[in-house]
Design an enzyme around this catalytic site. Sequence first.
Site, PDB file in Angstrom:
ATOM      1  CE  LYS A   1      -2.133  -1.057   3.884  1.00 16.59           C
ATOM      2  NZ  LYS A   1      -1.396  -2.334   4.168  1.00 16.59           N
TER       3      LYS A   1
ATOM      4  NE  ARG B   1      -4.415  -1.250   9.498  1.00 16.33           N
ATOM      5  CZ  ARG B   1      -3.172  -0.939   9.169  1.00 16.33           C
ATOM      6  NH1 ARG B   1      -3.394   0.445   8.474  1.00 16.33           N
ATOM      7  NH2 ARG B   1      -2.290  -1.619   8.847  1.00 16.33           N
TER       8      ARG B   1
ATOM      9  NE  ARG C   1       8.042  -2.140   6.092  1.00 15.44           N
ATOM     10  CZ  ARG C   1       6.740  -1.860   5.989  1.00 15.44           C
ATOM     11  NH1 ARG C   1       6.368  -0.987   5.157  1.00 15.44           N
ATOM     12  NH2 ARG C   1       5.840  -2.298   6.879  1.00 15.44           N
TER      13      ARG C   1
ATOM     14  NE  ARG D   1       6.529  -0.018   9.869  1.00 16.95           N
ATOM     15  CZ  ARG D   1       5.603  -0.104   9.326  1.00 16.95           C
ATOM     16  NH1 ARG D   1       5.477   0.474   8.205  1.00 16.95           N
ATOM     17  NH2 ARG D   1       4.546  -0.593   9.505  1.00 16.95           N
TER      18      ARG D   1
ATOM     19  NE  ARG E   1       2.359  -4.925  11.136  1.00 15.20           N
ATOM     20  CZ  ARG E   1       3.405  -4.881  10.541  1.00 15.20           C
ATOM     21  NH1 ARG E   1       4.788  -5.297  11.205  1.00 15.20           N
ATOM     22  NH2 ARG E   1       3.658  -4.253   9.523  1.00 15.20           N
TER      23      ARG E   1
HETATM   24  P1  B4P Z   1       3.310  -1.876   2.467  1.00 17.03           P
HETATM   25  O1  B4P Z   1       2.321  -2.678   2.158  1.00 17.03           O
HETATM   26  O2  B4P Z   1       3.744  -0.673   1.658  1.00 17.03           O
HETATM   27  O3  B4P Z   1       3.573  -1.679   3.904  1.00 17.03           O
HETATM   28  P2  B4P Z   1       2.499  -0.862   4.928  1.00 17.03           P
HETATM   29  O4  B4P Z   1       1.743   0.058   4.086  1.00 17.03           O
HETATM   30  O5  B4P Z   1       3.786  -0.017   5.549  1.00 17.03           O
HETATM   31  O6  B4P Z   1       1.804  -1.791   5.594  1.00 17.03           O
HETATM   32  P3  B4P Z   1       1.352  -2.007   7.263  1.00 17.03           P
HETATM   33  O7  B4P Z   1      -0.023  -2.476   7.153  1.00 17.03           O
HETATM   34  O8  B4P Z   1       2.360  -2.789   7.730  1.00 17.03           O
HETATM   35  O9  B4P Z   1       1.647  -0.571   7.952  1.00 17.03           O
HETATM   36  P4  B4P Z   1       0.817   0.711   8.267  1.00 17.03           P
HETATM   37  O10 B4P Z   1       1.495   1.878   8.248  1.00 17.03           O
HETATM   38  O11 B4P Z   1      -0.244   0.843   7.480  1.00 17.03           O
HETATM   39  O12 B4P Z   1       4.899  -2.663   2.033  1.00 17.03           O
HETATM   40  C1  B4P Z   1       5.759  -3.575   2.893  1.00 17.03           C
HETATM   41  C2  B4P Z   1       7.071  -3.712   2.357  1.00 17.03           C
HETATM   42  O13 B4P Z   1       6.735  -4.620   1.168  1.00 17.03           O
HETATM   43  C3  B4P Z   1       7.927  -2.855   1.986  1.00 17.03           C
HETATM   44  O14 B4P Z   1       9.349  -2.975   2.426  1.00 17.03           O
HETATM   45  C4  B4P Z   1       7.931  -2.699   0.402  1.00 17.03           C
HETATM   46  O15 B4P Z   1       9.295  -2.402  -0.042  1.00 17.03           O
HETATM   47  C5  B4P Z   1       7.704  -4.303   0.007  1.00 17.03           C
HETATM   48  N1  B4P Z   1       7.176  -4.581  -1.297  1.00 17.03           N
HETATM   49  C6  B4P Z   1       5.895  -3.583  -1.714  1.00 17.03           C
HETATM   50  N2  B4P Z   1       5.782  -4.100  -3.037  1.00 17.03           N
HETATM   51  C7  B4P Z   1       6.373  -5.232  -3.480  1.00 17.03           C
HETATM   52  C8  B4P Z   1       6.344  -5.966  -4.470  1.00 17.03           C
HETATM   53  N3  B4P Z   1       5.398  -5.824  -5.289  1.00 17.03           N
HETATM   54  N4  B4P Z   1       7.241  -7.202  -4.434  1.00 17.03           N
HETATM   55  C9  B4P Z   1       8.161  -7.390  -2.972  1.00 17.03           C
HETATM   56  N5  B4P Z   1       8.319  -6.366  -2.215  1.00 17.03           N
HETATM   57  C10 B4P Z   1       7.392  -5.311  -2.217  1.00 17.03           C
HETATM   58  O16 B4P Z   1       0.426   0.245   9.755  1.00 17.03           O
HETATM   59  C11 B4P Z   1       1.128   0.117  10.805  1.00 17.03           C
HETATM   60  C12 B4P Z   1       0.682  -0.290  12.282  1.00 17.03           C
HETATM   61  O17 B4P Z   1      -0.187   0.936  12.572  1.00 17.03           O
HETATM   62  C13 B4P Z   1      -0.669  -1.080  12.202  1.00 17.03           C
HETATM   63  O18 B4P Z   1      -0.238  -2.469  12.607  1.00 17.03           O
HETATM   64  C14 B4P Z   1      -1.674  -0.531  13.547  1.00 17.03           C
HETATM   65  O19 B4P Z   1      -1.202  -0.897  14.672  1.00 17.03           O
HETATM   66  C15 B4P Z   1      -1.362   0.950  13.224  1.00 17.03           C
HETATM   67  N6  B4P Z   1      -2.545   1.599  12.410  1.00 17.03           N
HETATM   68  C16 B4P Z   1      -2.403   2.281  11.101  1.00 17.03           C
HETATM   69  N7  B4P Z   1      -3.368   2.368  10.720  1.00 17.03           N
HETATM   70  C17 B4P Z   1      -4.487   2.130  11.450  1.00 17.03           C
HETATM   71  C18 B4P Z   1      -5.884   2.242  11.385  1.00 17.03           C
HETATM   72  N8  B4P Z   1      -6.558   2.913  10.474  1.00 17.03           N
HETATM   73  N9  B4P Z   1      -6.582   1.865  12.569  1.00 17.03           N
HETATM   74  C19 B4P Z   1      -6.006   1.317  13.540  1.00 17.03           C
HETATM   75  N10 B4P Z   1      -4.555   1.071  13.659  1.00 17.03           N
HETATM   76  C20 B4P Z   1      -3.740   1.666  12.442  1.00 17.03           C
END
Ligand code: B4P
Length: 190
Positions: free
Chosen positions: A16, A91, A130, A136, A148
Amino acid sequence: MSKLNIVLFGPPGAGKGTQSEFLIRKYGLIHLSTGDLLRAEIKAESPLGLQAKEQMDAGQLVPDEVVIGMIRNKMEANLEAKGFIFDGFPRTRAQAIALDEMLAEKSEPITVMLALEVPEAELVKRLLNRGATSGRSDDQDETVIRNRIREYEQKTAPLKEYYSAQGKFKALDGVGSVEEITTRLMEAVG
Ligand code: B4P
């Protein structure tokens, strides 16, 4: 012209954050990532950040009212935007309802929900990778990562039905090169 409001959806590690960067440039949208907003609060050591850190480090969701309040503030600060990409929000069902209500006040509904689908083994591999490079804390431990993913399956995945019922749900294969997936997303936006 009506605004383009995209919900970018998928489990942790689906890509994402990665794909948002391309979509905001292509369509001139404002990026609203609740994960990024929460990490900024943690960095600033605010009371909200200190509370959220505990939940994030355990792989749990942060309370709805916290993330809804953050999104409301950001939307109000960007009233002139061409549209938004919601990354990692909503979410839960309560968050999705709150978002629809906020957008209804401005008569600018969600255009589409784009869901990136990636198998669990690949998600765990990407996130551990990552964790090894970005520092992180929630990406360092496989138990937290799997927690998660469980939270996603129980509380977040049901939103596919919520957006399907509105005729807005589109699923995409999230496995492949970053460029291939960007192309799929752009085709889905149309
Ligand atoms: P991403 O999928 O971009 O990871 P993310 O958005 O950071 O997801 P996540 O859900 O964990 O984190 P968030 O900050 O929203 O990519 C992950 C990795 O994959 C990267 O290293 C990238 O390089 C690699 N990648 C991407 N595409 C690829 C491909 N095609 N091939 C290979 N590799 C690839 O949330 C973090 C925490 O915040 C949550 O756990 C929760 O505690 C809290 N939170 C956030 N939003 C919330 C909400 N709305 N409600 C409640 N809690 C919330």
